[in-house]
Write a protein that holds these residues in place. Structure first.
Motif, short mmCIF file in Angstrom:
data_model
loop_
_atom_site.label_atom_id
_atom_site.label_comp_id
_atom_site.label_asym_id
_atom_site.label_seq_id
_atom_site.Cartn_x
_atom_site.Cartn_y
_atom_site.Cartn_z
N ASN A 175 38.42 -26.06 -48.92
CA ASN A 175 37.77 -27.33 -49.28
C ASN A 175 36.55 -27.60 -48.41
N ALA A 176 36.64 -27.26 -47.12
CA ALA A 176 35.49 -27.48 -46.23
C ALA A 176 34.30 -26.66 -46.71
N LEU A 177 34.55 -25.40 -47.09
CA LEU A 177 33.47 -24.54 -47.59
C LEU A 177 32.92 -25.09 -48.91
N SER A 178 33.81 -25.58 -49.78
CA SER A 178 33.36 -26.13 -51.07
C SER A 178 32.52 -27.39 -50.88
N VAL A 179 32.93 -28.24 -49.95
CA VAL A 179 32.18 -29.48 -49.69
C VAL A 179 30.78 -29.14 -49.17
N GLU A 197 50.83 -35.78 -51.58
CA GLU A 197 51.01 -36.88 -52.55
C GLU A 197 49.75 -37.75 -52.60
N ILE A 198 48.97 -37.70 -51.54
CA ILE A 198 47.73 -38.51 -51.50
C ILE A 198 46.53 -37.71 -52.00
N HIS A 199 46.44 -36.47 -51.57
CA HIS A 199 45.21 -35.69 -51.76
C HIS A 199 45.32 -34.68 -52.89
N GLY A 200 46.49 -34.54 -53.46
CA GLY A 200 46.67 -33.68 -54.63
C GLY A 200 46.90 -32.22 -54.29
N GLU A 201 47.08 -31.44 -55.33
CA GLU A 201 47.51 -30.04 -55.17
C GLU A 201 46.49 -29.17 -54.44
N THR A 202 45.20 -29.50 -54.57
CA THR A 202 44.16 -28.70 -53.87
C THR A 202 43.89 -29.27 -52.48
N GLY A 203 44.36 -30.52 -52.26
CA GLY A 203 44.00 -31.21 -51.02
C GLY A 203 42.72 -32.01 -51.18
N LEU A 204 42.04 -31.78 -52.31
CA LEU A 204 40.81 -32.54 -52.61
C LEU A 204 40.66 -32.63 -54.13
N ASP A 205 41.71 -33.07 -54.79
CA ASP A 205 41.71 -33.23 -56.26
C ASP A 205 40.69 -34.30 -56.64
N GLY A 206 40.10 -34.11 -57.82
CA GLY A 206 39.15 -35.12 -58.33
C GLY A 206 37.80 -34.49 -58.59
N PRO A 207 36.99 -34.27 -57.54
CA PRO A 207 35.67 -33.67 -57.75
C PRO A 207 35.78 -32.19 -58.11
N GLU A 208 34.73 -31.68 -58.76
CA GLU A 208 34.69 -30.23 -59.05
C GLU A 208 34.36 -29.51 -57.74
N LEU A 209 35.19 -28.56 -57.35
CA LEU A 209 35.02 -27.89 -56.06
C LEU A 209 34.32 -26.54 -56.29
N PRO A 210 33.04 -26.43 -55.91
CA PRO A 210 32.33 -25.16 -56.13
C PRO A 210 32.87 -24.05 -55.24
N PRO A 211 32.81 -22.80 -55.69
CA PRO A 211 33.19 -21.68 -54.81
C PRO A 211 32.27 -21.63 -53.60
N ALA A 212 32.81 -21.19 -52.47
CA ALA A 212 32.03 -21.17 -51.23
C ALA A 212 30.76 -20.33 -51.39
N SER A 213 29.66 -20.83 -50.85
CA SER A 213 28.39 -20.09 -50.93
C SER A 213 28.15 -19.30 -49.64
N PHE A 214 29.08 -19.42 -48.65
CA PHE A 214 28.92 -18.62 -47.43
C PHE A 214 30.29 -18.31 -46.82
N GLU A 215 30.28 -17.34 -45.91
CA GLU A 215 31.52 -16.86 -45.30
C GLU A 215 31.95 -17.74 -44.12
N LEU A 216 33.22 -17.69 -43.84
CA LEU A 216 33.75 -18.37 -42.65
C LEU A 216 33.21 -17.71 -41.37
N ASP A 217 33.12 -18.50 -40.30
CA ASP A 217 32.91 -17.93 -38.96
C ASP A 217 34.11 -17.05 -38.66
N LYS A 218 33.89 -15.94 -37.97
CA LYS A 218 34.98 -14.98 -37.76
C LYS A 218 36.00 -15.48 -36.74
N ARG A 219 35.60 -16.47 -35.94
CA ARG A 219 36.49 -16.91 -34.84
C ARG A 219 37.53 -17.91 -35.33
N HIS A 220 38.65 -17.98 -34.60
CA HIS A 220 39.62 -19.06 -34.81
C HIS A 220 38.95 -20.36 -34.34
#
Ligand SMILES: Nc1ccc([C@@H]2N[C@H](CO)[C@@H](O)[C@H]2O)cc1
Ligand SMILES: [Ca+2]
Length: 323
Positions: A47-51, A78-101
């Motif tokens: 969701n962070a990447l989609s936002v 129960e609050i945020h829905g099955e994706t954790g961010l139900d409601g808006p259309e969530l675009p696929p990530a346009s970039f990769e995660l940082d490799k670090r934890h």
């Protein structure tokens, strides 16, 4: 410019915190770290990447802890829905995660910047923050301050006594509040004043465009599911209050307090017990003599709602124009 690391569990209101952090020119968003809370860490990270993609921004995003330090995981599906961010259309990530934890990203970033220049802004359970403190204790003196969404000095939202971010990892919250840095606790008493009123939603709608629609879809989802559950009239924009205070410290008032996290109470586990410096006669616990009271922390009290709304609309306008 305020340099911040936003530690979050997107999460509907987390997405508005990202909007403010990315859209306001006074904020230098060094990175986003994710944690489980509103949903599992796989979903909050996706969701962070989609936002970020929806907002057209690219900042380091580092995936964090999949669960609390000690207790069993608590999610708010129960609050945020099955994706954790139900409601808006969530675009696929346009970039990769940082490799670090996330924990290593926090430590590396704080240690790479001048002392007292980076602020940690946790707006999900504080697991990553606590782990970072344990792995590299020097960050406590090096961090400028911690502005954390969580707790309350009146009542909770997941139990009568506990707010969700604290309840989701009470032991981590205990590490954060007992560490010798300055925490501004932005609790429910403040964030339940930060309502996405019809007037604010109309201003967002007037900006127009895909990001405005994303935000309105967020509030629509929360208002339709949330309203039934929590009887609050409008969606509470909890997490953005922390970023707003980094932009304009007058956006809310604060009081100094000694803050302790209840870890043992059968009915009160996760409660943030706030002992206000100015509230007379409260300078001890349970009738015993004061036990090294420490009024270093601040508690957010009264929100300037108009200023808060202006900051959200301003950030949206900037991102809508491609900043
Ligand atoms: N009912 C409910 C509402 C919000 C949250 C999340 N936890 C905090 C508010 O308790 C915010 O960070 C928000 O993302 C959890 C439960
Ligand atoms: Ca959150």
């Amino acid at each position: 410019m305020e340099k911040i690391i936003l530690d979050c569990d997107p999460g509907h209101d987390d997405a508005i915190a990202i909007l403010l952090a990315a859209g306001n020119p006074n904020i230098d968003l060094l990175g986003i770290t994710t944690v489980s809370g509103n949903h599992n860490v796989e979903n909050t990270t996706r969701n962070a990447l989609s936002v970020c993609t929806a907002y057209g921004i690219k900042v380091p995003v580092a995936k964090g802890s999949p669960g609390p330090l000690l207790i069993d995981q608590v999610l708010a599906i129960e609050i945020h829905g099955e994706t954790g961010l139900d409601g808006p259309e969530l675009p696929p990530a346009s970039f990769e995660l940082d490799k670090r934890h996330a924990v290593d990203f926090i430590i590396d970033t704080v240690m790479a910047h001048e002392p007292k220049t980076v602020t940690l802004v946790p707006v999900g359970p504080y697991t990553n923050i606590a782990l970072a403190v344990r792995k590299e204790p020097r960050i406590v003196s090096r961090v400028k301050r911690v502005v954390a969404m969580g707790g309350s000095y009146t009542r909770g939202n997941i139990t009568p006594a506990a707010e969700f971010n604290i309840y989701g990892d009470p032991e981590a919250a205990d590490v954060v509040f007992r560490s010798k840095w300055d925490v501004t606790m932005v609790g429910l008493d403040l964030t339940h004043q930060a309502l996405a009123t019809t007037a604010l939603q109309d201003r967002v709608r007037a900006v127009g465009g895909p990001i405005a629609k994303f935000i309105l879809d967020i509030w629509e989802f929360i208002a339709t599911t949330h309203g039934g559950l929590l009887q609050i009239e409008y969606p509470a924009v909890h997490d953005a209050c922390c970023v707003a205070a980094m932009i304009d410290p007058t956006v809310f008032t604060t009081e100094k307090a000694d803050i302790r996290v209840e870890l043992a109470g059968r009915w009160t586990k996760g409660m943030t017990v706030c002992n206000f410096e100015k509230m007379g006669g409260m300078h001890h616990f349970g009738g015993t003599a004061s036990e090294q009271l420490d009024f270093r922390h601040s508690v957010a009290m009264k929100l300037d709602h108009a200023k808060f709304c202006d900051l959200i609309v301003d950030a949206l306008e900037r991102l809508a124009k491609g900043k």
